[in-house]
Enzyme design. Structure first.
Site, PDB file in Angstrom:
ATOM      1  N   SER A  40       0.805  -1.220   0.000  1.00  0.00           N
ATOM      2  CA  SER A  40       0.000   0.000   0.000  1.00  0.00           C
ATOM      3  C   SER A  40       0.841   1.275   0.000  1.00  0.00           C
ATOM      4  O   SER A  40       0.385   2.318  -0.474  1.00  0.00           O
ATOM      5  CB  SER A  40      -0.934   0.000   1.216  1.00  0.00           C
ATOM      6  OG  SER A  40      -0.199  -0.191   2.416  1.00  0.00           O
ATOM      7  N   HIS A 246      -0.810   5.813   6.780  1.00  0.00           N
ATOM      8  CA  HIS A 246      -0.270   5.799   5.422  1.00  0.00           C
ATOM      9  C   HIS A 246       0.049   7.229   4.976  1.00  0.00           C
ATOM     10  O   HIS A 246      -0.549   8.182   5.476  1.00  0.00           O
ATOM     11  CB  HIS A 246      -1.261   5.172   4.441  1.00  0.00           C
ATOM     12  CG  HIS A 246      -1.314   3.684   4.518  1.00  0.00           C
ATOM     13  ND1 HIS A 246      -2.010   3.017   5.506  1.00  0.00           N
ATOM     14  CD2 HIS A 246      -0.742   2.720   3.751  1.00  0.00           C
ATOM     15  CE1 HIS A 246      -1.871   1.709   5.335  1.00  0.00           C
ATOM     16  NE2 HIS A 246      -1.107   1.504   4.273  1.00  0.00           N
TER      17      HIS A 246
END
Length: 264
Positions: A40, A246
């Site tokens: 990711s 993230h």
């Protein structure tokens, strides 16, 4: 002897002139096919603007590999990175476009193998001792098991693309320490940062052993960690939990892209 040296100098100057005039560069991998692999952090989860074809892989047009390809115009660009990927997913699902003509490969992988999501969930929901215990379990895995898994992936890449430049991208530290910050305790934040360092050092050593370039993003993210007041990382995002911890779009363009560009 003197004439020979002069001839060599003139030849070198001529080659340099041709390179300048044509824009050629023997050190650049930008002209050939580029394949972006990984998890990711490579696909751009958290950066928004996901391509419709990528589905649950969530490949973002704001991700560093996509931005690099857009600005360097390789002859082809295969964006294979996928949210949630572990090393076996790279081996089984992502290596199709990697072949003898591939000029550049980038990859960020290993965090999911070490249980990154579970580590962060445990640290958010449990005590300091519970957090540290889960981190120690992850560190043991990184020490004992992750290098072998990375070896398998790196060997497969080199076997399929013997001439490619391979850039292995690491992970940022997550927290600025010593700052007033709601949420996790300083003990938890320091332990998470130490674990990120251990992960990066391990990945970097394995990458270099394979002759690959390690792209260390800890420097570019310094000053932009959580609790810094200028974070390039999402904290816990209850609306979209998958984006938690993230990089934001700024983290991809300001944290990852310069490192990829310099290494490629």
């Amino acid at each position: 002897m003197r004439r020979s040296r002069i001839a060599v100098m003139l030849s070198s100057l001529a080659l340099a002139a041709v390179s300048v005039l044509t824009g050629a560069s023997t050190a650049s991998a930008a002209t050939g096919p580029y394949v972006a692999l990984g998890d990711s952090y490579a696909s751009g989860v958290g950066a928004g603007s996901y391509t419709s074809e990528s589905g649950s892989c969530k490949r973002s047009t704001n991700a560093a590999p996509y931005l690099w390809a857009a600005s360097h115009a390789p002859s082809s660009f295969s964006f294979m990175a996928c949210s949630g990927a572990v090393t076996s997913d790279v081996l089984n699902n992502q290596l199709g476009p990697v072949n003898a003509s591939t000029s550049l490969v980038s990859i960020a992988i290993g965090g999911n193998d070490a249980g990154f999501a579970d580590v962060m969930t445990t640290c958010v929901t449990s005590s300091d001792s519970g957090c540290l215990s889960r981190i120690n379990t992850a560190r043991s895995f990184v020490q004992s098991t992750l290098p072998g898994r990375l070896d398998n992936v790196y060997n497969a890449i080199r076997g399929r693309a013997p001439s490619a430049r391979v850039v292995v991208l690491g992970y940022p530290r997550f927290y600025k320490l010593g700052a007033s910050c709601l949420g996790l305790s300083e003990t938890k934040r320091a332990a998470i940062n130490d674990a990120a360092d251990y992960m990066n050092d391990t990945i970097g050593n394995v990458a270099r052993n394979h002759g690959f370039t390690f792209g260390d993003v800890r420097g570019t993210f310094t000053g932009h960690e959580l609790c810094s007041g200028s974070a390039w990382l999402h904290s816990v995002n209850w609306t979209n939990i998958g984006e938690s911890y993230h990089p934001t779009a700024s983290g991809q363009s300001g944290g990852y892209l310069p490192v990829l560009t310099n290494a490629a």
